[in-house]
Design a protein around this motif. Structure first.
Motif, short mmCIF file in Angstrom:
data_model
loop_
_atom_site.label_atom_id
_atom_site.label_comp_id
_atom_site.label_asym_id
_atom_site.label_seq_id
_atom_site.Cartn_x
_atom_site.Cartn_y
_atom_site.Cartn_z
N LEU A 161 0.84 -1.20 0.00
CA LEU A 161 0.00 0.00 0.00
C LEU A 161 0.87 1.25 0.00
O LEU A 161 1.83 1.33 0.76
CB LEU A 161 -0.86 0.06 1.26
CG LEU A 161 -1.84 -1.06 1.58
CD1 LEU A 161 -2.56 -0.75 2.88
CD2 LEU A 161 -2.83 -1.25 0.43
N VAL A 162 0.50 2.22 -0.82
CA VAL A 162 1.05 3.57 -0.69
C VAL A 162 -0.12 4.47 -0.30
O VAL A 162 -1.19 4.41 -0.92
CB VAL A 162 1.70 4.06 -2.00
CG1 VAL A 162 2.03 5.55 -1.94
CG2 VAL A 162 2.97 3.26 -2.28
N VAL A 163 0.07 5.26 0.76
CA VAL A 163 -1.02 6.08 1.30
C VAL A 163 -0.70 7.55 1.05
O VAL A 163 0.40 8.01 1.37
CB VAL A 163 -1.21 5.82 2.81
CG1 VAL A 163 -2.40 6.62 3.35
CG2 VAL A 163 -1.42 4.33 3.06
N LEU A 164 -1.68 8.27 0.47
CA LEU A 164 -1.52 9.71 0.23
C LEU A 164 -2.29 10.47 1.30
O LEU A 164 -3.46 10.16 1.55
CB LEU A 164 -2.02 10.08 -1.17
CG LEU A 164 -0.99 10.00 -2.30
CD1 LEU A 164 -0.40 8.61 -2.44
CD2 LEU A 164 -1.58 10.48 -3.63
N VAL A 165 -1.66 11.42 1.92
CA VAL A 165 -2.23 12.16 3.05
C VAL A 165 -1.97 13.66 2.88
O VAL A 165 -1.04 14.06 2.17
CB VAL A 165 -1.64 11.68 4.39
CG1 VAL A 165 -2.02 10.24 4.69
CG2 VAL A 165 -0.12 11.85 4.40
#
Ligand code: GRF
Length: 197
Positions: free
Chosen positions: A3-7
């Motif tokens: 997973l790559v999470v954008l915040v």
């Protein structure tokens, strides 16, 4: 599943994913966090968890298309299987959206109250029930096929922050549960409808 999470903000949704990512039964690990905000509190959470981060600030690029290319490259470095937008407050162009499988969490029951102020708009409208939505990201804003939703009551004395906090409690568990299922069982979009498994 990688997973790559954008915040963009405090990262309570990221925190919920990080809390599960060492559990082999969960099936998904956060391998990278990307943000548009150097001051995002979520960056501290990622660093505490030993997850690499990338900061891609629009102002550092000559225009928005260049920034989108920068975001796509920053995500690609982590070789994700799935990208999760968790409180990411920018609109991504097809350069990003067409390159990765992306899910988003929105703090309202789409298609009602899309956009950056879904909580405030639901409160202003006077709905008695709102909630949160996890959906596949398509080229529109908060318009992709819906994967999961949870209903949250609006109380008479709610203001935007008390309502948003109540929504976030439901949203965190909905996102973790939906991302985990998609990681373990696979995610597909057919004829505009999203299906897990
Ligand atoms: C979440 O409710 C998300 O749906 C909305 O902004 C909030 C971000 O919260 N776009 P956090 O940064 O995950 O705490």
């Amino acid at each position: 599943t990688r997973l790559v999470v954008l915040v963009s903000g405090g990262g309570s949704n990221l925190a919920a994913l990080l809390a599960r990512h060492d559990d082999p039964a969960y099936g998904a690990r956060v391998v990278g966090v990307v943000t548009d905000r150097p001051d995002a509190g979520a960056l501290d959470l990622a660093q505490e968890a030993g997850v690499p981060t990338a900061v891609v600030v629009p102002g550092d690029f000559e225009d928005r298309p260049a920034w989108n290319r920068g975001v796509a490259e920053a995500i690609a470095v982590f070789s994700p299987d799935l990208v999760v937008l968790a409180g990411f407050m920018r609109i991504l162009s097809p350069v990003v959206v067409d390159r990765f499988s992306i899910v988003n969490t929105h703090p309202a029951l789409l298609p009602s109250f899309p956009g950056a102020h879904g909580v405030r708009d639901a409160l202003a409208y006077g709905v008695k029930v709102t909630g949160c939505t996890v959906h596949v990201v398509d080229a529109g804003v908060d318009t992709g096929p819906i994967l999961a939703q949870a209903a949250v009551p609006v109380l008479d004395d709610d203001d935007e922050s008390t309502l948003h906090e109540r929504i976030k409690v439901a949203e965190r568990s909905l996102l973790v549960e939906t991302v985990g299922r998609a990681a373990r069982e696979g995610l597909a979009v057919e004829e505009g409808r999203a299906r897990i498994g």
